[in-house]
Design a protein around this motif. Structure first.
Motif: not given
Length: 161
Positions: A111-125
């Motif tokens: 089974t393929q893992p679930v990949t997180l796609l995260i907005d880099a604009g959230l960094a530091g918050n």
């Protein structure tokens, strides 16, 4: 292992509040008045046989075709409620990156893992995300979330959305 015990084991600081179930961003915005952090939307997506959990600021307008092109996949679309239940173990409205702890395949799995796609604009918050259901909201640092995801063995990509 219990999610909150795992966060404690990883020395991840978080605040948590219980509330009535939320199913929409508008409902989540009301909850966010009671806890410090940036509201986030989380979408469970599918492209052929691959699954993605997309995380962005709650008011972000997302173009799934463009995001799919950027990560090299065709026909990126919302996964079905059945996939959501089977893979993440939650119902619509309760998608959370913290559910990645319980859905990553072991090394012998095909089974393929679930990949997180995260907005880099959230960094530091500090980010507001559901816990294990849509009746709990947690506030935790972006960097701690990525540390949690690393610990769970989930791949992730930071994207400028």
């Amino acid at each position: 292992m219990d999610l909150y015990a795992l966060l404690d084991q990883l020395n991840i600081s978080f605040d948590r509040i219980q509330h009535e179930p939320v199913y929409t961003i508008d409902q989540a915005k009301l909850v966010s008045q009671d806890i410090d952090g940036l509201g986030c939307k989380c979408l469970f997506l599918k492209a052929k046989h691959a699954y993605y959990l997309l995380m962005a600021e709650e008011d972000a307008v997302l173009d799934l075709k463009s995001i799919g092109d950027r990560i090299g996949v065709n026909r990126l679309h919302l996964a079905s409620a059945e996939d959501l239940s089977t893979i993440l173990g939650c119902e619509p409205g309760a998608v959370s990156p913290l559910l990645l702890a319980s859905c990553q395949p072991d090394v012998s799995s095909t089974t393929q893992p679930v990949t997180l796609l995260i907005d880099a604009g959230l960094a530091g918050n500090r980010l507001l995300v559901h816990g294990t259901d849509n009746c709990t909201t947690l506030s935790l640092a972006y960097e701690d979330l990525l540390r949690f995801v690393d610990h769970c063995g989930a791949p992730y990509l930071e994207l400028a959305l």
